[in-house]
Design an enzyme around this catalytic site. Structure first.
Site, PDB file in Angstrom:
ATOM      1  CG  ASN A  13      38.053  49.094  32.659  1.00  0.00           C
ATOM      2  OD1 ASN A  13      39.116  49.321  32.438  1.00  0.00           O
ATOM      3  ND2 ASN A  13      37.344  48.944  33.599  1.00  0.00           N
ATOM      4  CE  LYS A  15      37.803  45.451  34.713  1.00  0.00           C
ATOM      5  NZ  LYS A  15      36.904  44.460  35.846  1.00  0.00           N
ATOM      6  CG  HIS A  99      35.809  50.420  37.522  1.00  0.00           C
ATOM      7  ND1 HIS A  99      36.163  49.434  38.419  1.00  0.00           N
ATOM      8  CD2 HIS A  99      35.355  49.898  36.275  1.00  0.00           C
ATOM      9  CE1 HIS A  99      36.005  48.309  37.705  1.00  0.00           C
ATOM     10  NE2 HIS A  99      35.239  48.619  36.553  1.00  0.00           N
ATOM     11  CD  GLU A 101      38.103  46.131  38.962  1.00  0.00           C
ATOM     12  OE1 GLU A 101      38.994  46.718  38.132  1.00  0.00           O
ATOM     13  OE2 GLU A 101      37.326  45.501  38.456  1.00  0.00           O
ATOM     14  CD  GLU A 171      31.215  48.980  35.111  1.00  0.00           C
ATOM     15  OE1 GLU A 171      31.584  48.531  34.042  1.00  0.00           O
ATOM     16  OE2 GLU A 171      32.084  49.191  35.880  1.00  0.00           O
ATOM     17  N   GLY A 177      33.202  41.058  36.174  1.00  0.00           N
ATOM     18  CA  GLY A 177      34.375  39.973  36.342  1.00  0.00           C
ATOM     19  C   GLY A 177      33.922  38.718  36.853  1.00  0.00           C
ATOM     20  CB  SER A 217      29.600  39.260  33.243  1.00  0.00           C
ATOM     21  OG  SER A 217      30.526  39.111  34.292  1.00  0.00           O
TER      22      SER A 217
END
Ligand code: PEP
Length: 258
Positions: A13, A15, A99, A101, A171, A177, A217
């Site tokens: 991904n 991003k 996701h 985000e 996730e 991240g 991560s």
């Protein structure tokens, strides 16, 4: 059923990173190293602006391209959005949906994500449905409740036949991240919970075929232990997918376990 019926899936991904020309450089390197293997399903998800050039650079390889999001209509007055048909026309066969985000910064709800999952399946795109708890939810011992609600909402009205084309990505939001990874045991516990939920919802046969990825991560140094877990079938990779070396290493680790 043995884990071996599921092929490992490693998805990058990117991003909001990489211009079209930077994307070409990255996928060329990945293509050279792992572009003809078929032990592991490899997917790269560039930003929309690099999809076409990356797809062309990957022509003739076994590597798939996917979108990072989409709108659940095929066309119309939805300024700034991208449809399933548009993704398919660029030879995408995967799309990341829900996701964290998007849930956090764009206020996406389970119902909206569900409409995207259904639209993706209608268009023969395999949705990678992301679920996972925030730190305060883990600390309040709500992880399984949160994940269950996201699965129930995100996969509403999906049939058992369609379910085999769904990929779930667990996730934990606090691990994305941040450099903090769930321990393999912590991740396996949630993956096992997800598999059991999928069995109850779609039956054992479909659930045994659905790939459940870990994301948060994941990198070459921790991938082996995570990917060895019984219900972890691959990774959704953010940071480590932006350099060819680390992404290729992740594919290599998954191949060695296949
Ligand atoms: C992600 O964004 O899906 C992700 C897992 O990111 P990272 O690998 O950087 O934690």
């Amino acid at each position: 059923m043995p884990k071996s019926i599921r092929r490992y899936l490693i998805a990058g991904n990117w991003k909001m990173n990489k211009t079209a020309s930077e994307g070409i450089d990255l996928v060329r390197e990945i293509h050279q190293s792992v572009g003809s293997q078929s032990d592991v399903t490899v997917v790269v998800c560039p930003p929309f602006t690099a999809l076409e050039s990356c797809g062309k650079a990957l022509e003739g390889s076994t590597i798939h391209v996917g979108g990072q999001n989409m709108y659940p209509e095929n066309e119309g007055a939805f300024t700034g959005e991208i449809s399933p048909v548009m993704l398919r026309s660029l030879f995408c066969n995967f799309v990341i949906l829900g996701h964290s985000e998007r849930r956090e910064y764009f206020a996406e709800t389970d119902a909206f994500i569900n409409s995207k999952v259904l639209a993706a399946l209608e268009s023969s795109l395999k949705p990678i449905l992301c679920v996972g708890e925030r730190l305060e939810e883990r600390e309040a011992d709500q992880t399984k409740d949160v994940v269950k609600t996201q699965l129930e909402g995100g996969l509403a009205d999906v049939s058992a036949d369609q379910a085999e084309n769904v990929v779930v990505a667990y996730e934990p939001v606090w691990a994305i991240g941040t450099g903090k990874t769930a321990t393999p045991e912590m991740a396996q516990e949630v993956h096992h919970f997800i598999r059991k939920w999928l069995s109850g919802r779609f039956g054992d046969t479909a659930a045994a075929k659905i790939r459940i990825l870990y994301g948060g991560s994941m990198k070459p140094g921790n991938a082996q232990d995570l990917l060895s877990q019984e219900d972890i079938d691959g990774g959704l990779i953010g940071g480590a997918s932006l350099q060819a070396k680390s992404f290729i290493e992740l594919v290599t680790i998954a191949r060695a376990l296949s």
